[in-house]
Write a protein that holds these residues in place. Structure first.
Motif, short mmCIF file in Angstrom:
data_model
loop_
_atom_site.label_atom_id
_atom_site.label_comp_id
_atom_site.label_asym_id
_atom_site.label_seq_id
_atom_site.Cartn_x
_atom_site.Cartn_y
_atom_site.Cartn_z
N LYS A 1 0.84 -1.20 0.00
CA LYS A 1 0.00 0.00 0.00
C LYS A 1 0.87 1.25 0.00
O LYS A 1 0.62 2.21 -0.76
CB LYS A 1 -0.91 0.00 1.23
CG LYS A 1 -1.81 1.23 1.32
CD LYS A 1 -2.72 1.15 2.55
CE LYS A 1 -3.63 2.37 2.61
NZ LYS A 1 -4.55 2.31 3.78
N ILE A 2 1.91 1.24 0.82
CA ILE A 2 2.81 2.40 0.89
C ILE A 2 3.56 2.56 -0.42
O ILE A 2 3.67 3.67 -0.96
CB ILE A 2 3.79 2.23 2.06
CG1 ILE A 2 3.03 2.28 3.39
CG2 ILE A 2 4.86 3.32 2.03
CD1 ILE A 2 3.86 1.89 4.59
N LYS A 3 4.07 1.46 -0.96
CA LYS A 3 4.82 1.52 -2.21
C LYS A 3 3.94 2.01 -3.35
O LYS A 3 4.36 2.83 -4.18
CB LYS A 3 5.42 0.16 -2.56
CG LYS A 3 6.30 0.18 -3.82
CD LYS A 3 6.91 -1.17 -4.08
CE LYS A 3 7.85 -1.09 -5.29
NZ LYS A 3 7.19 -0.62 -6.52
N SER A 4 2.70 1.53 -3.41
CA SER A 4 1.78 1.94 -4.47
C SER A 4 1.47 3.43 -4.37
O SER A 4 1.38 4.12 -5.39
CB SER A 4 0.48 1.14 -4.38
OG SER A 4 0.71 -0.23 -4.62
N PHE A 5 1.32 3.93 -3.15
CA PHE A 5 1.08 5.36 -2.95
C PHE A 5 2.24 6.18 -3.50
O PHE A 5 2.03 7.15 -4.24
CB PHE A 5 0.88 5.65 -1.46
CG PHE A 5 0.86 7.12 -1.13
CD1 PHE A 5 -0.30 7.87 -1.29
CD2 PHE A 5 2.00 7.76 -0.65
CE1 PHE A 5 -0.31 9.23 -1.00
CE2 PHE A 5 1.99 9.12 -0.36
CZ PHE A 5 0.82 9.84 -0.53
N ILE A 6 3.46 5.80 -3.17
CA ILE A 6 4.63 6.56 -3.64
C ILE A 6 4.78 6.42 -5.15
O ILE A 6 5.12 7.40 -5.84
CB ILE A 6 5.90 6.10 -2.90
CG1 ILE A 6 5.79 6.47 -1.42
CG2 ILE A 6 7.14 6.74 -3.51
CD1 ILE A 6 6.93 5.98 -0.56
#
Length: 279
Positions: free
Chosen positions: A57-62
Motif C-alpha cells: 500500500k505504501i509503495k503503491s502510494f509513492i
C-alpha cells in the motif's frame, strides 16, 4: 530474505519521498492512510509487524506520486512553466489538454516538489469528502463540518511558503464543489496558487453556464487568471520518442507523425513492436 529486502527498499523510498516533499513521517502516514505505528515499525526494521499488504500500500502510494522516467515534451515543459507562474504569483490557472496529451503526468511530476499538493477530482465525490481528501494530501487529520474543513485547508495552505494546489480532472468538478472552491480561493489568494487541469470542455462549460447566469459560474470563471492550452506533440517530438523506444522504420515514423496525443503514440509504438516481434 526477498521480502525483507523489498521492505527495506520501502523504508528508503519513504525517506527519499519525505525529504523531497519536506514532510514529517506523521504527515506522510496521514497522506497515504497508514498509522504512525506502522511507519515506526518500518523505520526500526520490525518487519514482522508490517504485513506485505501494508508495505505494498505504501509503495503503491509513492509510485502514484512519483512515476518513472518521463519524456519532457513541449507541452510537459509548458505545463511546468504554468505551475511555476501560478505558484510564484499566486494565480489560478486553467490548464487545458485533450486526453492522452500528458497533462496528468506533467502535473503529478510537478507535485513531487515541496509545498505542492495534488488531488484528482471524481464526479461521484461530494464536497465534504473532497475537502477531507485535500486535508489528507496536506498531511492533516481533521474531523468537523464542511465549513471548518474549508477553513482548515485554507489555514494550512496559508502557513506554507509559496504553496501550489493542483486539481486534476477539473472539468468534472460539480457546481457545489465549485462554489466551495471559490470560497477556498478567496481565503488563500494572497499566498497560494491553484492549477485546474482538465479537458478543453472544462472552459467551454464554465463559459456556457456563466452565460446562462447559473449560480457561481461567472464568479468562478472570473477568478481564473489565465488559461494555458496544450496543442499536443510536434512531429520532431514524435521522431524522438520513436527513437527512444527503438522504432527506426521511416515509413512508420512518418505515419506516427500525424498523432498529437502521447498516449496514442505510445499505444501505436507498443502495437508496432508486438506485430514485429519487438517485445
Amino acid at each position: 530474505r526477498y521480502k525483507i529486502m523489498k521492505k527495506e527498499e520501502i523504508r528508503e523510498i519513504i525517506n527519499d519521498f519525505c525529504n523531497e516533499k519536506g514532510l514529517s513521517k506523521s504527515s506522510f502516514a496521514k497522506m497515504c492512510g497508514v498509522s504512525d505505528g506502522t511507519l515506526s515499525f518500518i523505520e526500526n526494521g520490525q518487519w514482522e509487524k508490517v504485513s506485505d499488504e501494508m508495505a505494498q500500500k505504501i509503495k503503491s502510494f509513492i509510485d502514484r506520486k512519483t512515476g518513472g522516467d518521463i519524456y519532457q515534451s513541449t507541452d510537459f515543459v509548458s505545463i511546468f512553466k504554468a505551475c511555476d507562474a501560478a505558484r510564484n504569483f499566486h494565480l489560478m490557472i486553467g490548464v487545458l489538454a485533450d486526453t492522452g496529451v500528458g497533462k496528468t503526468t506533467a502535473v503529478r511530476t510537478y507535485a513531487r516538489q515541496k509545498n505542492v499538493f495534488y488531488v484528482s477530482f471524481c464526479k461521484s465525490v461530494k464536497a465534504n469528502q473532497f475537502f477531507t481528501d485535500l486535508l489528507r494530501e496536506l498531511g492533516v487529520s481533521f474531523e468537523g463540518p464542511l465549513n471548518a474543513k474549508i477553513n482548515r485547508v485554507a489555514e494550512e495552505l496559508n502557513k506554507k511558503d509559496h504553496p501550489l494546489l493542483i486539481i486534476d480532472e477539473a472539468g468534472k468538478i460539480t457546481q457545489p464543489v465549485m462554489l466551495y472552491l471559490q470560497e477556498l480561493r478567496d481565503k488563500t489568494s494572497s499566498n497560494c496558487g491553484i492549477i485546474l487541469a482538465g479537458m478543453p470542455y472544462f472552459k467551454a462549460n464554465l463559459q456556457k453556464f456563466a452565460d446562462r447566469q447559473k449560480e457561481g459560474y461567472a464568479e468562478f470563471l472570473r477568478r481564473i487568471n489565465l488559461w494555458h492550452n496544450c496543442p499536443g506533440l510536434k512531429p520532431d517530438e514524435v521522431t524522438e520518442i520513436c527513437r527512444i523506444n527503438g522504432v527506426t522504420d521511416k515509413g512508420k515514423i512518418k505515419e506516427f507523425k500525424t498523432l498529437k496525443r502521447f498516449g496514442d503514440l505510445m499505444n501505436g509504438i507498443y502495437l508496432y513492436k508486438v506485430m514485429n516481434g519487438g517485445l
